[in-house]
Scaffold this active site. Structure first.
Site, PDB file in Angstrom:
ATOM      1  NE  ARG A  32      -4.092  -1.624   0.091  1.00  0.00           N
ATOM      2  CZ  ARG A  32      -5.288  -1.542   0.679  1.00  0.00           C
ATOM      3  NH1 ARG A  32      -5.627  -0.450   1.310  1.00  0.00           N
ATOM      4  NH2 ARG A  32      -6.115  -2.541   0.586  1.00  0.00           N
ATOM      5  NE  ARG A  36      -7.337   5.039   2.033  1.00  0.00           N
ATOM      6  CZ  ARG A  36      -8.115   4.222   2.734  1.00  0.00           C
ATOM      7  NH1 ARG A  36      -9.195   4.690   3.337  1.00  0.00           N
ATOM      8  NH2 ARG A  36      -7.815   2.949   2.842  1.00  0.00           N
ATOM      9  NE  ARG A  45      -9.619   7.051  -6.234  1.00  0.00           N
ATOM     10  CZ  ARG A  45      -9.996   6.403  -5.148  1.00  0.00           C
ATOM     11  NH1 ARG A  45      -9.153   5.659  -4.500  1.00  0.00           N
ATOM     12  NH2 ARG A  45     -11.236   6.468  -4.715  1.00  0.00           N
ATOM     13  CG  ASP A  81      -9.082  -3.664  -4.312  1.00  0.00           C
ATOM     14  OD1 ASP A  81      -8.592  -3.081  -3.318  1.00  0.00           O
ATOM     15  OD2 ASP A  81      -9.884  -4.602  -4.208  1.00  0.00           O
ATOM     16  CE1 TYR A 156     -13.064  -7.636   1.951  1.00  0.00           C
ATOM     17  CE2 TYR A 156     -11.319  -8.819   0.822  1.00  0.00           C
ATOM     18  CZ  TYR A 156     -11.715  -7.889   1.751  1.00  0.00           C
ATOM     19  OH  TYR A 156     -10.793  -7.212   2.496  1.00  0.00           O
TER      20      TYR A 156
END
Ligand SMILES: Cc1c2[nH]c(c1CCC(=O)O)Cc1[nH]c(c(CCC(=O)O)c1C)Cc1[nH]c(c(CCC(=O)O)c1C)Cc1[nH]c(c(C)c1CCC(=O)O)C2
Length: 351
Positions: A32, A36, A45, A81, A156
């Site tokens: 990552r 962010r 983004r 992702d 998921y």
């Protein structure tokens, strides 16, 4: 690719460490690292939903390069992702801000499983295009391609979103093993195709993320999961024998040997298991990646440095070490600490 770029890539500290060869310094990248924690990422983004961003080659290229420019890390990881190939295979899902993947109609029955489409590499032209753009920009810096492993993807799909207990996933696994294996087999084929497209377009290594496999016992992992993850890794090994295969999960102390047996050349380790202990379990033919606690980056610098030097020392007692965090960079991380950490790792490990 020119011959000199190919040589620079092959001689890069990251690929050498994956192959357990001597390195001029310990290579470092962060799970990552594009994300962010970087203001330049948040700017790009700002008005673009995650899944849309993942399908725009110019944007994927820019965001993947940001941490390479800023931190001087030894490898880039493709910005995408684990749910992107499932969306490309026709699963109706979204990535909700602050939540994560949300699946419109959770997968629970044989009919739900049958409705999951096959992934055709032809549906991933934009992914291949982004990888090609990136490799041209990266030159001698390796690009890591990645995919989600069948268990983590299945969790998921079955839960419909993030879970702490994986109750429905385990209920299907234990209660309807034939359905479970059907689903996991389909997901393995989708992940293998996602990896194949990235490597064929130029990625130098792959990482298979089984982030949530640590929820399982070793016996259940071997029975329900390992054969499917092994199929993904075997498909990469068959097509691209020289491309290192990294296999990562969280809370996997008891699963490490099984994760290597699945066909990994490098096993990713979280912060709970010291790298020398992990390596003793994995044996001499496997390199390790990790494993600074991402939360340690919030301590004052001297404490970060102490922890990083400990990880380096433990890594030095293994056949090959790629420095990383034990899991992804937390969004609130101060990016200047990451840059300083890269400098420290390079300096403290210089040989
Ligand atoms: C947990 C999660 C997923 N998908 C998402 C989450 C996070 C939810 C949140 O915090 O808001 C959503 C997501 N995924 C990614 C983003 C954008 C980047 C960011 O915000 O940091 C966002 C918002 C990039 C990503 N998502 C992933 C990568 C690739 C790997 C990497 O960069 O290390 C990136 C850039 C891979 C991914 N994606 C997922 C898993 C389990 C993994 C494997 C890695 C892990 O365990 O963290 C599912």
């Amino acid at each position: 690719m020119t011959t000199s770029t190919a040589t620079a890539l092959s001689d890069s500290p990251f690929l050498r460490a994956c192959r357990r060869q001597p390195v001029p310094h310990t290579p470092v990248w962060f799970m990552r690292q594009a994300g962010r924690s970087l203001p330049e990422y948040r700017e790009v983004r700002a008005s673009i939903p995650m899944l849309e961003a993942c399908r725009r080659p110019d944007l994927v290229c820019e965001v993947t390069l940001q941490p390479v420019r800023r931190h001087g890390v030894d490898a880039a990881i493709f910005f995408s992702d684990i749910m992107v190939p499932l969306a490309a295979a026709g699963v109706d899902l979204d990535i909700a801000p602050g939540v994560g993947p949300v699946v419109a109609r959770p997968v629970r029955t044989a009919a739900d499983i049958d409705a999951i489409g096959k992934l055709d590499g032809g549906d991933l032209g934009d992914i291949a295009e982004a990888v090609r753009l990136l490799c041209a920009e990266l030159g001698g810096t390796p690009l890591i391609g990645f995919a989600g492993a069948p268990f983590t993807l299945a969790s998921y799909l079955i839960e419909g979103g993030p879970s702490r207990t994986y109750t429905r996933t385990k209920a299907l696994m234990y209660g309807e093993p034939a359905l479970w294996h059907d689903l996991a087999g389909r997901l393995a084929a989708i992940s293998a195709e996602f990896l194949r497209v990235q490597v064929a377009a130029g990625a130098s290594a792959v990482q298979l993320f089984d982030s949530w496999a640590g929820a399982l016992s070793e016996a259940d992992y071997r029975r329900y999961v390992l054969p499917h993850s092994a199929a993904v890794l075997a498909s990469v090994a068959a097509g691209f024998p020289d491309v290192p295969r990294i296999h990562f999960g969280v809370g996997t102390a008891v699963l490490l040997p099984a994760m290597a047996e699945a066909g990994a050349s490098v096993v990713g380790v979280d912060w709970r298991t010291p790298l020398d202990v992990a390596s003793a379990r994995l044996g001499p033919d496997v390199a390790v990646q990790g494993n600074l606690d991402p939360a340690a980056l919030f301590a004052p610098w001297p404490a970060v440095e102490t922890e990083a030097r400990r990880v380096l020392a433990e890594g030095a007692a293994t056949p090959g070490h790629v420095f990383n965090l034990g899991h992804g960079v937390l969004p609130e991380t101060d990016p200047t600490v990451l840059t300083r950490l890269v400098e420290l790792i390079h300096e403290a490990s210089r040989r």
